[in-house]
Design a protein around this motif. Structure first.
Motif, mmCIF file in Angstrom:
data_model
loop_
_atom_site.group_PDB
_atom_site.id
_atom_site.type_symbol
_atom_site.label_atom_id
_atom_site.label_comp_id
_atom_site.label_asym_id
_atom_site.label_seq_id
_atom_site.Cartn_x
_atom_site.Cartn_y
_atom_site.Cartn_z
ATOM 1 N N GLU A 167 0.831 -1.209 0.000
ATOM 2 C CA GLU A 167 0.000 0.000 0.000
ATOM 3 C C GLU A 167 0.865 1.259 0.000
ATOM 4 O OE1 GLU A 167 -3.436 2.062 2.806
ATOM 5 O OE2 GLU A 167 -3.059 -0.095 2.948
ATOM 6 N N GLN A 168 1.924 1.259 0.797
ATOM 7 C CA GLN A 168 2.811 2.419 0.859
ATOM 8 C C GLN A 168 3.500 2.673 -0.483
ATOM 9 O OE1 GLN A 168 5.502 1.543 4.072
ATOM 10 N NE2 GLN A 168 3.898 1.620 5.636
ATOM 11 N N LEU A 169 3.966 1.608 -1.120
ATOM 12 C CA LEU A 169 4.690 1.770 -2.381
ATOM 13 C C LEU A 169 3.768 2.135 -3.540
ATOM 14 C CD1 LEU A 169 7.325 -1.073 -2.021
ATOM 15 C CD2 LEU A 169 7.746 1.388 -2.052
ATOM 16 N N LEU A 179 1.497 6.106 -13.108
ATOM 17 C CA LEU A 179 2.816 5.769 -12.586
ATOM 18 C C LEU A 179 3.763 6.938 -12.827
ATOM 19 C CD1 LEU A 179 4.665 3.554 -11.379
ATOM 20 C CD2 LEU A 179 5.102 2.789 -13.722
ATOM 21 N N THR A 180 4.325 7.486 -11.739
ATOM 22 C CA THR A 180 5.195 8.659 -11.862
ATOM 23 C C THR A 180 6.629 8.276 -12.219
ATOM 24 O OG1 THR A 180 5.600 8.575 -9.468
ATOM 25 C CG2 THR A 180 3.820 10.013 -10.252
ATOM 26 N N LYS A 181 7.026 7.042 -11.847
ATOM 27 C CA LYS A 181 8.389 6.596 -12.110
ATOM 28 C C LYS A 181 8.423 5.075 -12.053
ATOM 29 C CE LYS A 181 13.039 6.739 -10.073
ATOM 30 N NZ LYS A 181 13.841 7.204 -8.908
ATOM 31 N N PHE A 182 9.140 4.459 -12.997
ATOM 32 C CA PHE A 182 9.265 3.000 -12.949
ATOM 33 C C PHE A 182 10.463 2.658 -12.073
ATOM 34 C CE2 PHE A 182 10.374 -1.237 -14.688
ATOM 35 C CZ PHE A 182 9.152 -1.853 -14.424
ATOM 36 N N PRO A 183 10.239 1.974 -10.961
ATOM 37 C CA PRO A 183 11.322 1.734 -9.997
ATOM 38 C C PRO A 183 12.422 0.823 -10.531
ATOM 39 C CG PRO A 183 9.350 0.513 -9.386
ATOM 40 C CD PRO A 183 8.965 1.386 -10.530
ATOM 41 N N GLN A 184 13.608 0.985 -9.955
ATOM 42 C CA GLN A 184 14.754 0.172 -10.340
ATOM 43 C C GLN A 184 14.835 -1.127 -9.548
ATOM 44 O OE1 GLN A 184 16.932 0.887 -12.925
ATOM 45 N NE2 GLN A 184 15.373 2.451 -13.320
ATOM 46 N N LYS A 185 14.379 -1.097 -8.304
ATOM 47 C CA LYS A 185 14.465 -2.279 -7.451
ATOM 48 C C LYS A 185 13.408 -3.304 -7.846
ATOM 49 C CE LYS A 185 16.513 -0.015 -3.447
ATOM 50 N NZ LYS A 185 16.386 0.273 -1.992
ATOM 51 N N ARG A 189 9.320 -2.998 -8.429
ATOM 52 C CA ARG A 189 8.777 -3.236 -9.773
ATOM 53 C C ARG A 189 7.602 -4.211 -9.710
ATOM 54 N NH1 ARG A 189 14.041 -4.263 -13.665
ATOM 55 N NH2 ARG A 189 14.780 -2.099 -13.753
ATOM 56 N N LEU A 190 7.795 -5.263 -8.924
ATOM 57 C CA LEU A 190 6.758 -6.281 -8.792
ATOM 58 C C LEU A 190 5.454 -5.680 -8.279
ATOM 59 C CD1 LEU A 190 5.938 -9.292 -8.832
ATOM 60 C CD2 LEU A 190 6.872 -9.477 -6.523
ATOM 61 N N ILE A 191 5.551 -4.809 -7.292
ATOM 62 C CA ILE A 191 4.368 -4.170 -6.727
ATOM 63 C C ILE A 191 3.683 -3.291 -7.767
ATOM 64 C CG2 ILE A 191 3.613 -2.436 -5.046
ATOM 65 C CD1 ILE A 191 5.736 -3.604 -3.129
ATOM 66 N N VAL A 192 4.484 -2.543 -8.513
ATOM 67 C CA VAL A 192 3.944 -1.658 -9.560
ATOM 68 C C VAL A 192 3.247 -2.475 -10.643
ATOM 69 C CG1 VAL A 192 4.672 -0.208 -11.500
ATOM 70 C CG2 VAL A 192 5.485 0.296 -9.188
ATOM 71 N N LEU A 193 3.883 -3.545 -11.080
ATOM 72 C CA LEU A 193 3.305 -4.376 -12.142
ATOM 73 C C LEU A 193 2.031 -5.077 -11.682
ATOM 74 C CD1 LEU A 193 6.647 -5.888 -13.454
ATOM 75 C CD2 LEU A 193 5.211 -4.225 -14.650
ATOM 76 N N ARG A 194 2.018 -5.527 -10.432
ATOM 77 C CA ARG A 194 0.804 -6.158 -9.909
ATOM 78 C C ARG A 194 -0.356 -5.162 -9.891
ATOM 79 N NH1 ARG A 194 2.467 -7.935 -5.194
ATOM 80 N NH2 ARG A 194 2.525 -10.168 -5.605
ATOM 81 N N GLU A 195 -0.065 -3.932 -9.483
ATOM 82 C CA GLU A 195 -1.100 -2.902 -9.425
ATOM 83 C C GLU A 195 -1.667 -2.633 -10.823
ATOM 84 O OE1 GLU A 195 -3.631 0.095 -7.941
ATOM 85 O OE2 GLU A 195 -2.572 -1.561 -6.976
ATOM 86 N N ILE A 196 -0.801 -2.556 -11.823
ATOM 87 C CA ILE A 196 -1.266 -2.311 -13.192
ATOM 88 C C ILE A 196 -2.070 -3.501 -13.706
ATOM 89 C CG2 ILE A 196 -0.518 -1.999 -15.590
ATOM 90 C CD1 ILE A 196 1.828 -0.336 -14.487
ATOM 91 N N SER A 197 -1.595 -4.707 -13.438
ATOM 92 C CA SER A 197 -2.293 -5.911 -13.921
ATOM 93 C C SER A 197 -3.690 -6.035 -13.328
ATOM 94 C CB SER A 197 -1.476 -7.171 -13.609
ATOM 95 O OG SER A 197 -1.510 -7.484 -12.226
ATOM 96 N N ASN A 198 -3.881 -5.485 -12.133
ATOM 97 C CA ASN A 198 -5.204 -5.542 -11.495
ATOM 98 C C ASN A 198 -6.258 -4.747 -12.264
ATOM 99 O OD1 ASN A 198 -4.360 -7.178 -9.404
ATOM 100 N ND2 ASN A 198 -3.964 -5.496 -7.987
ATOM 101 N N LEU A 224 7.885 -0.752 -22.191
ATOM 102 C CA LEU A 224 8.619 -1.260 -21.032
ATOM 103 C C LEU A 224 7.679 -1.999 -20.082
ATOM 104 C CD1 LEU A 224 11.342 -1.121 -19.306
ATOM 105 C CD2 LEU A 224 10.252 0.823 -18.164
ATOM 106 N N ILE A 225 6.533 -1.397 -19.798
ATOM 107 C CA ILE A 225 5.559 -2.016 -18.885
ATOM 108 C C ILE A 225 5.040 -3.324 -19.470
ATOM 109 C CG2 ILE A 225 3.342 -1.727 -17.727
ATOM 110 C CD1 ILE A 225 5.538 0.078 -16.636
ATOM 111 N N ARG A 226 4.734 -3.316 -20.747
ATOM 112 C CA ARG A 226 4.227 -4.529 -21.407
ATOM 113 C C ARG A 226 5.246 -5.662 -21.325
ATOM 114 N NH1 ARG A 226 3.675 -3.321 -27.255
ATOM 115 N NH2 ARG A 226 5.727 -4.282 -27.384
#
Length: 248
Positions: A167-169, A179-185, A189-198, A224-226
């Motif tokens: 939730e924080q991330l 998405l304001t920035k695609f993370p490097q870690k 990244r996993l959290i960001v991608l899961r959120e988009i896939s939802n 990149l996201i795809r």
């Protein structure tokens, strides 16, 4: 609730059946298909009540619960490819001599030894499961972890994510759904991608242009996201890239 949450929160008996029962429906744990109660469903010149039709669905769409579970990632099953092959042959009802001949390994006693080793693994799993169930009653400080999605391609420390951390991330990297920035870690990244896939539809095939348009609404570098959605096991696609869909 995400399908992975439903799957991992299911009871042992529900996992064996492959579906859960709600007040007005049955839900397939493997793909999320819902079958409404109180309706008679036709299939191949026969009619089925809802629960029986759910079993028909599982057989047609997934072959069997056993096959589906056996096909899951090694990190989720704890099984080597050799053990999976043996279990598959045992499930087919083949005897030790037939299996030894088919695999071309050792002798009949070798197969019998493998059976014993798998029974030992079962006993260990039962003991561990009982301990974890008892631990839940005492460990008041245990964090709530985000369930691993069942189609993950690589399962490692990146999946060590708590609900609070996710939730924080999400709040950190998304602003008004963008998405304001695609993370490097990797973990982030996993959290960001899961959120988009939802935000993508289950049981739907996107052509590349349609998917690009949706992903562009989240981030300017939609290619990149795809790519990462496919790489992390959230999306599958045809080899020519003409069609994409959420993996179940």
């Amino acid at each position: 609730m995400e399908l992975s949450n439903v799957f991992w929160n299911a009871s042992f008996d529900e996992l064996k059946k492959g579906y859960i029962q709600d007040f007005d429906s049955f839900t397939c744990l493997l793909c999320g298909e819902k079958i409404e109660k109180g309706i008679v469903y036709p299939f191949e010149n026969k009619f089925y009540e809802a629960e029986r039709f759910m079993r028909v669905h599982i057989e047609c769409a997934h072959v069997s619960i056993f096959d589906y579970l056996l096909g899951m990632d090694k990190k989720l099953t704890g099984l080597t490819e050799h053990q999976k092959n043996l279990l598959s042959l045992f499930y087919q009802g083949k005897n030790d001599k037939e299996i030894q001949k088919e695999l071309g390994i050792g002798s009949v006693s070798t197969i019998r030894h493998h059976r014993f080793a798998l029974k030992e693994k079962e006993r260990q799993a039962k003991t561990f499961l009982a301990m974890m169930e008892l631990l839940k009653e005492k460990d008041e400080y245990a964090p709530a972890f985000v369930p691993v999605h069942k189609t993950a391609t690589m399962i490692d420390e990146r999946y060590n994510i708590t609900q609070d951390e996710q939730e924080q991330l999400v709040n950190k990297y998304f602003s008004n759904g963008v998405l304001t920035k695609f993370p490097q870690k990797e973990k982030q990244r996993l959290i960001v991608l899961r959120e988009i896939s939802n935000h993508l539809k289950m049981d739907y095939n996107y052509d590349e242009q349609e998917l690009n348009q949706i992903l562009k609404g989240f981030y300017e570098d939609y290619v990149l996201i795809r790519r990462y959605l496919v790489e992390y096991g959230f999306l599958d696609r045809k080899s020519d890239g003409s069609s994409y869909w959420l993996k179940k």
